[in-house]
Design a protein around this motif. Structure first.
Motif, PDB file in Angstrom:
ATOM      1  N   GLU A 185      25.443 -38.517  45.353  1.00  0.00           N
ATOM      2  CA  GLU A 185      25.073 -37.387  44.511  1.00  0.00           C
ATOM      3  C   GLU A 185      25.889 -36.137  44.818  1.00  0.00           C
ATOM      4  OE1 GLU A 185      22.777 -33.782  43.286  1.00  0.00           O
ATOM      5  OE2 GLU A 185      23.454 -34.391  45.262  1.00  0.00           O
ATOM      6  N   GLU A 186      26.152 -35.906  46.100  1.00  0.00           N
ATOM      7  CA  GLU A 186      26.821 -34.675  46.502  1.00  0.00           C
ATOM      8  C   GLU A 186      28.276 -34.601  46.044  1.00  0.00           C
ATOM      9  OE1 GLU A 186      25.272 -32.253  47.425  1.00  0.00           O
ATOM     10  OE2 GLU A 186      23.536 -32.800  48.631  1.00  0.00           O
ATOM     11  N   ILE A 187      28.871 -35.727  45.681  1.00  0.00           N
ATOM     12  CA  ILE A 187      30.260 -35.721  45.217  1.00  0.00           C
ATOM     13  C   ILE A 187      30.359 -36.153  43.754  1.00  0.00           C
ATOM     14  CG2 ILE A 187      31.271 -36.060  47.502  1.00  0.00           C
ATOM     15  CD1 ILE A 187      31.572 -39.050  46.770  1.00  0.00           C
ATOM     16  N   ASN A 188      29.194 -36.182  43.079  1.00  0.00           N
ATOM     17  CA  ASN A 188      29.177 -36.585  41.673  1.00  0.00           C
ATOM     18  C   ASN A 188      29.830 -37.956  41.486  1.00  0.00           C
ATOM     19  OD1 ASN A 188      28.470 -36.028  38.957  1.00  0.00           O
ATOM     20  ND2 ASN A 188      30.567 -35.431  38.483  1.00  0.00           N
ATOM     21  N   GLY A 189      29.506 -38.883  42.390  1.00  0.00           N
ATOM     22  CA  GLY A 189      30.102 -40.215  42.352  1.00  0.00           C
ATOM     23  C   GLY A 189      29.519 -41.106  41.266  1.00  0.00           C
ATOM     24  N   PRO A 190      30.043 -42.313  41.114  1.00  0.00           N
ATOM     25  CA  PRO A 190      29.657 -43.201  40.011  1.00  0.00           C
ATOM     26  C   PRO A 190      28.358 -43.977  40.209  1.00  0.00           C
ATOM     27  CG  PRO A 190      31.375 -44.237  41.328  1.00  0.00           C
ATOM     28  CD  PRO A 190      31.189 -42.853  41.888  1.00  0.00           C
ATOM     29  N   SER A 191      27.712 -43.874  41.364  1.00  0.00           N
ATOM     30  CA  SER A 191      26.502 -44.676  41.585  1.00  0.00           C
ATOM     31  C   SER A 191      25.361 -44.294  40.648  1.00  0.00           C
ATOM     32  CB  SER A 191      26.039 -44.560  43.045  1.00  0.00           C
ATOM     33  OG  SER A 191      26.935 -45.220  43.905  1.00  0.00           O
ATOM     34  N   CYS A 192      25.130 -42.997  40.474  1.00  0.00           N
ATOM     35  CA  CYS A 192      24.072 -42.566  39.551  1.00  0.00           C
ATOM     36  C   CYS A 192      24.345 -43.011  38.111  1.00  0.00           C
ATOM     37  CB  CYS A 192      23.889 -41.050  39.616  1.00  0.00           C
ATOM     38  SG  CYS A 192      22.984 -40.484  41.071  1.00  0.00           S
ATOM     39  N   PRO A 193      25.555 -42.761  37.573  1.00  0.00           N
ATOM     40  CA  PRO A 193      25.844 -43.268  36.227  1.00  0.00           C
ATOM     41  C   PRO A 193      25.700 -44.785  36.117  1.00  0.00           C
ATOM     42  CG  PRO A 193      27.463 -41.624  36.844  1.00  0.00           C
ATOM     43  CD  PRO A 193      26.642 -41.900  38.075  1.00  0.00           C
ATOM     44  N   SER A 194      26.000 -45.504  37.191  1.00  0.00           N
ATOM     45  CA  SER A 194      25.862 -46.965  37.167  1.00  0.00           C
ATOM     46  C   SER A 194      24.395 -47.374  37.029  1.00  0.00           C
ATOM     47  CB  SER A 194      26.455 -47.578  38.444  1.00  0.00           C
ATOM     48  OG  SER A 194      27.845 -47.363  38.517  1.00  0.00           O
ATOM     49  N   ILE A 195      23.509 -46.620  37.678  1.00  0.00           N
ATOM     50  CA  ILE A 195      22.073 -46.899  37.552  1.00  0.00           C
ATOM     51  C   ILE A 195      21.599 -46.604  36.144  1.00  0.00           C
ATOM     52  CG2 ILE A 195      19.777 -46.213  38.360  1.00  0.00           C
ATOM     53  CD1 ILE A 195      21.009 -45.701  41.118  1.00  0.00           C
ATOM     54  N   VAL A 196      22.084 -45.499  35.569  1.00  0.00           N
ATOM     55  CA  VAL A 196      21.740 -45.167  34.176  1.00  0.00           C
ATOM     56  C   VAL A 196      22.227 -46.267  33.239  1.00  0.00           C
ATOM     57  CG1 VAL A 196      22.129 -43.540  32.287  1.00  0.00           C
ATOM     58  CG2 VAL A 196      21.716 -42.679  34.597  1.00  0.00           C
ATOM     59  N   ASP A 197      23.448 -46.735  33.468  1.00  0.00           N
ATOM     60  CA  ASP A 197      23.994 -47.825  32.647  1.00  0.00           C
ATOM     61  C   ASP A 197      23.124 -49.073  32.741  1.00  0.00           C
ATOM     62  OD1 ASP A 197      26.072 -46.214  31.887  1.00  0.00           O
ATOM     63  OD2 ASP A 197      27.506 -47.033  33.333  1.00  0.00           O
ATOM     64  N   TRP A 198      22.607 -49.349  33.931  1.00  0.00           N
ATOM     65  CA  TRP A 198      21.744 -50.513  34.125  1.00  0.00           C
ATOM     66  C   TRP A 198      20.496 -50.404  33.253  1.00  0.00           C
ATOM     67  CZ3 TRP A 198      16.761 -51.509  35.633  1.00  0.00           C
ATOM     68  CH2 TRP A 198      16.448 -52.817  35.992  1.00  0.00           C
ATOM     69  N   PHE A 199      19.868 -49.227  33.246  1.00  0.00           N
ATOM     70  CA  PHE A 199      18.684 -49.023  32.404  1.00  0.00           C
ATOM     71  C   PHE A 199      19.023 -49.191  30.922  1.00  0.00           C
ATOM     72  CE2 PHE A 199      16.857 -46.887  36.159  1.00  0.00           C
ATOM     73  CZ  PHE A 199      15.565 -47.384  36.123  1.00  0.00           C
ATOM     74  N   GLU A 200      20.159 -48.654  30.512  1.00  0.00           N
ATOM     75  CA  GLU A 200      20.550 -48.752  29.097  1.00  0.00           C
ATOM     76  C   GLU A 200      20.811 -50.201  28.693  1.00  0.00           C
ATOM     77  OE1 GLU A 200      23.851 -46.112  28.644  1.00  0.00           O
ATOM     78  OE2 GLU A 200      22.571 -44.336  28.367  1.00  0.00           O
ATOM     79  N   LYS A 201      21.473 -50.951  29.548  1.00  0.00           N
ATOM     80  CA  LYS A 201      21.754 -52.354  29.241  1.00  0.00           C
ATOM     81  C   LYS A 201      20.473 -53.181  29.153  1.00  0.00           C
ATOM     82  CE  LYS A 201      26.394 -52.390  31.279  1.00  0.00           C
ATOM     83  NZ  LYS A 201      27.253 -52.867  32.405  1.00  0.00           N
ATOM     84  N   LYS A 202      19.477 -52.806  29.962  1.00  0.00           N
ATOM     85  CA  LYS A 202      18.196 -53.507  29.939  1.00  0.00           C
ATOM     86  C   LYS A 202      17.292 -53.013  28.807  1.00  0.00           C
ATOM     87  CE  LYS A 202      18.755 -56.075  33.649  1.00  0.00           C
ATOM     88  NZ  LYS A 202      18.696 -57.556  33.635  1.00  0.00           N
ATOM     89  N   GLY A 203      17.720 -51.965  28.114  1.00  0.00           N
ATOM     90  CA  GLY A 203      16.899 -51.410  27.031  1.00  0.00           C
ATOM     91  C   GLY A 203      15.658 -50.693  27.546  1.00  0.00           C
ATOM     92  N   ILE A 204      15.734 -50.158  28.753  1.00  0.00           N
ATOM     93  CA  ILE A 204      14.582 -49.485  29.361  1.00  0.00           C
ATOM     94  C   ILE A 204      14.699 -47.982  29.156  1.00  0.00           C
ATOM     95  CG2 ILE A 204      13.344 -49.025  31.513  1.00  0.00           C
ATOM     96  CD1 ILE A 204      14.390 -51.728  32.545  1.00  0.00           C
TER      97      ILE A 204
END
Length: 272
Positions: A185-204
């Motif tokens: 989070e502190e470096i605005n890395g891709p892990s958070c967007p990857s989690i968001v992408d996971w929710f979107e792909k699952k339709g959640i």
């Protein structure tokens, strides 16, 4: 003609203000929900010790990956099953992105879930400016010293301690709950967007997302005597702006009235 336009604009402003004042006068807050009064059981000694162990993991984020101590992040990830056995025996955990962790707590029935967020990475430390060592987790006079206590291993610890205790009591949530923890989070890395992408792909589509938030404050708004907390309806964005300027040549012994450095300095607050 101009006079008519001005009168129309004035009437529109008056009508707009009238609507605001009438709606404000008619507003009635919903009845406040009262606490059940049920005693909350907290094992303070365990909670403090668990937090101490988290602080001792030097999960410092750097944009320069060569400075990153990946072993410390692994240490933190392996610590959680040791101090929260109920969670790791009954909830699923998957790693997403570089070092994101997503826990799933199955609810009684279908419905939109709640997502509880935190991050376990911290910013670098200038030890010379600290009164106590930043990663020793020293507890003195009821105060726990350490990088990450507020931002935001404290939040992560609170979520996990509550879940661990509720699981021991046999609690099952009405709907699914997810714990989304990032180590970038502190470096605005891709892990958070990857989690968001996971929710979107699952339709959640979550019903509510609770992140680290801001502060609960007092005496901020005139007429409001009680504590206030912000309910966010959007996430702040990020932008990088590069300034370029040109000027005539010259000599430092004869600078112009307004130098190019001064003009650039003036431009920065003008756009911020």
């Amino acid at each position: 003609m101009l006079e008519i336009i001005l009168w129309i604009l004035l009437a529109a402003v008056v009508a707009f203000l009238a609507v605001i004042f009438v709606r404000a006068a008619m507003f009635k807050p919903k009845p406040e929900r009262k606490s059940s009064g049920k005693q909350v059981i907290v094992n303070e000694e365990k909670t403090v010790q668990d937090m101490v162990e988290m602080i001792r993991c030097k999960t410092v984020s750097y944009n320069d990956e060569s400075l990153l101590d990946k072993a410390e992040f692994k240490k933190f990830q392996e610590l959680l099953p040791k101090i929260y056995p109920e969670i790791h025996s009954r909830l699923s955990r998957q790693f997403i992105g570089v070092n994101g962790m997503l826990y799933h707590w199955k609810g009684k029935k279908e419905g939109r879930p709640v997502v509880l967020m935190s991050h376990y990475d911290v910013v670098p430390v200038e030890e010379s400016q600290w009164e106590k060592p930043a990663f020793e987790g020293i507890v003195e006079d009821g105060v726990l010293w350490g990088r990450g206590t507020l931002d935001t291993k404290g939040t992560l610890c609170g979520i996990m301690e509550a879940a661990e205790q509720l699981l021991k009591e046999g609690y099952v949530p009405e709907h699914d709950i997810y714990f989304a923890f990032s180590g970038q989070e502190e470096i605005n890395g891709p892990s958070c967007p990857s989690i968001v992408d996971w929710f979107e792909k699952k339709g959640i589509s979550p019903a509510m997302v609770v992140d680290e938030g801001g502060a609960v404050v007092e005496n901020v708004f005139p007429g409001v005597a009680r504590e206030c907390a912000l309910i966010g309806i959007a996430e702040k964005g990020l932008t990088n702006i590069e300034f370029h300027a040109k000027s005539n040549g010259g000599h430092a012994s004869m600078p112009p009235v307004h130098t190019i450095v001064g003009e650039l300095a003036q431009a920065v607050p003008a756009v911020s």
